[in-house]
Design a protein around this motif. Structure first.
Motif, PDB file in Angstrom:
ATOM      1  N   ARG B 209       0.844  -1.198   0.000  1.00  0.00           N
ATOM      2  CA  ARG B 209       0.000   0.000   0.000  1.00  0.00           C
ATOM      3  C   ARG B 209       0.877   1.245   0.000  1.00  0.00           C
ATOM      4  O   ARG B 209       0.528   2.258  -0.606  1.00  0.00           O
ATOM      5  N   LEU B 220      -0.326   5.865   2.659  1.00  0.00           N
ATOM      6  CA  LEU B 220      -0.729   4.458   2.595  1.00  0.00           C
ATOM      7  C   LEU B 220      -2.080   4.247   3.248  1.00  0.00           C
ATOM      8  O   LEU B 220      -2.862   3.386   2.827  1.00  0.00           O
ATOM      9  N   VAL B 223      -4.823   5.044   0.812  1.00  0.00           N
ATOM     10  CA  VAL B 223      -4.965   3.954  -0.155  1.00  0.00           C
ATOM     11  C   VAL B 223      -5.786   2.825   0.455  1.00  0.00           C
ATOM     12  O   VAL B 223      -6.745   2.332  -0.149  1.00  0.00           O
ATOM     13  N   SER B 224      -5.441   2.447   1.658  1.00  0.00           N
ATOM     14  CA  SER B 224      -6.141   1.354   2.321  1.00  0.00           C
ATOM     15  C   SER B 224      -7.623   1.695   2.510  1.00  0.00           C
ATOM     16  O   SER B 224      -8.510   0.889   2.200  1.00  0.00           O
TER      17      SER B 224
END
Lengths: 261, 261
Positions: B209, B220, B223-224
DNA sequence: CGCATGATTGAGTCTTTTCAATCGATGTGG
DNA sequence: CCACATCGATTGAAAAGACTCAATCATGCG
């Protein structure tokens, strides 16, 4: 609304290589002035010398053409057939691409000595618009002639450098904060001006706040605010589009140091 | 910490062109397996065929070399001397660049059939690191041989396409919102997988990620979160790195339409 | 089995954007 | 020559988006 679509121009005559006259070409001849002297912009090395100041032997025998693009006019547009590369002799241009939903972005600014049109080689069509931000003058380099002349190694270098430059822009857009982006933008401009013999610290912006913002991924208001803040901090002086860099090291520090007062 | 620095490898022998053996080259020979058959990856057209499935006559007579890069190892690093281009035969790699203050960014992902190393042509040195995200296999294309073989036109196209691709990434980083970036990223990956004969809708992410976030300019966590939201919206199904695209049109709509519920 | 790495999810904060009003410069037509 | 129109720039206030910090949860590896 906009002037007639750009059509890539072929050289009227080249030694031992007469172009068959077509209606388009004949019609365009009036538009094109033949250049008798050598053109440093065609050097394909992104030389930073004023056009004509360098004599390049390998261009002997090539009659090339010049094209003028008035402020606001396009050199070419996305979708136009690709025939030629263009070396900027004088002036200032931007390239921009449009997303299908209408949003557009400035993807680059181009000044004298730089090569434009590389995006068309791969697909035979250009993928972006190139628009003059001030009256400009480009040297038309027919792509097929480039091959004949064995100038590919030069071209490789130009393209590779363009890739590295794009990498830098990606870093800017991907990892930098607004302040840093604008500082980096100013320093880059300054570098390019000084390489062309202009003052590194005092210059005139050819583009609007909106175009700057589009290029560095910020809103025009943020650009304006940051110019004001830099001004207040004594880093630069701004008066509309007239810029003085007062503290280069200070600007560099904006990028290098993430902590600030 | 990291494995020994990458050294670009020359072909041991080429027809009518014996490389003088140097200590380095001799030492490296063990590392390199000579490939007797033609290599589609070397086609320089970013063909999307599995390596070896296409026979390219113009490569007759060129003995080229292969190099394996284990997961986590680098193919080359920023600053390394440039000698060769690399065609990815199998595996998955990323390129990344480091800012002087330590921040780094992923600037691209590379899969089979793609050409890596173009950044080095201009300056004679590479400007980024290339790291394998899984055990990979590349075909080494010595740059000087490319010139001898007159493959420049192909190379031009590859480089030009790389420029156009970078333009797309700049659009993504410059104008898109987080949702749109991730949707565009997934669709692009899907496209590239299907072009190689894999499923367009179901694939395994080779990167973390964090690497995705770095590439598309997000944290990140964002993104998650977005993967989770897409999942909840029925656009995709995510289980760690295993992705199914359930609604391609829905994903496209995320990009095209700025208004959402 | 336990550790290490990567992924997920929540809460709060901060940056940047958006909307909006105003100001300044430039150029055009009456 | 001046008034007005237009375009670009500036600045403020409010809102939204994305980030940071932090805790918890999976997965894979030794």
């Amino acid at each position: 609304m906009l002037p007639a679509r750009t059509i890539a121009i072929q050289p009227a005559v080249a030694r031992g290589f007469a172009m068959p006259p077509t209606p388009q070409r004949t019609a365009l001849k009036a538009n094109v002035s033949k250049v008798a002297t050598h053109c440093a912009a065609c050097n394909l090395r992104e030389v930073c010398l004023p056009c004509g100041s360098q004599d390049l032997g390998r261009f002997d025998g090539l009659v090339y053409t010049r094209r003028r693009v008035k402020r606001g006019e396009t050199l070419y547009r996305a979708g136009d057939a690709f025939d030629s590369l263009y070396a900027v002799r004088s002036g200032f241009l931007k390239s921009s691409a449009v997303l299908k939903d209408g949003r557009d972005q400035v993807t680059g600014f181009h000044m004298s000595g730089e090569i434009v049109g590389l995006d068309g080689i791969g697909g035979g069509k250009h993928s972006a618009d190139v628009t003059a931000l001030e009256d400009s003058d480009v040297c038309v380099i027919p792509y097929h002639r480039l091959e004949e002349l064995g100038l590919q190694p030069e071209l490789h270098k130009v393209m590779s450098r363009a890739l590295v430059h794009d990498q830098g822009v990606m870093m800017l857009l991907g990892t930098m904060r607004a302040e840093e982006r604008l500082a980096a933008f100013l320093l880059n401009l300054s570098q390019r001006f000084v390489a062309r013999g202009y003052s590194p610290s005092e210059f005139h912006l050819r583009m609007t706040r909106e175009e700057i913002g589009s290029y560095v991924g910020l809103s025009l208001e943020t650009v304006s605010r940051l110019f004001s803040r830099f001004h207040a901090d004594g880093l630069i002086s701004v008066q509309q589009r007239h810029i003085c860099i007062l503290d280069v090291e200070g600007l560099r520090a904006v990028i290098d140091q993430q902590e600030r007062s």
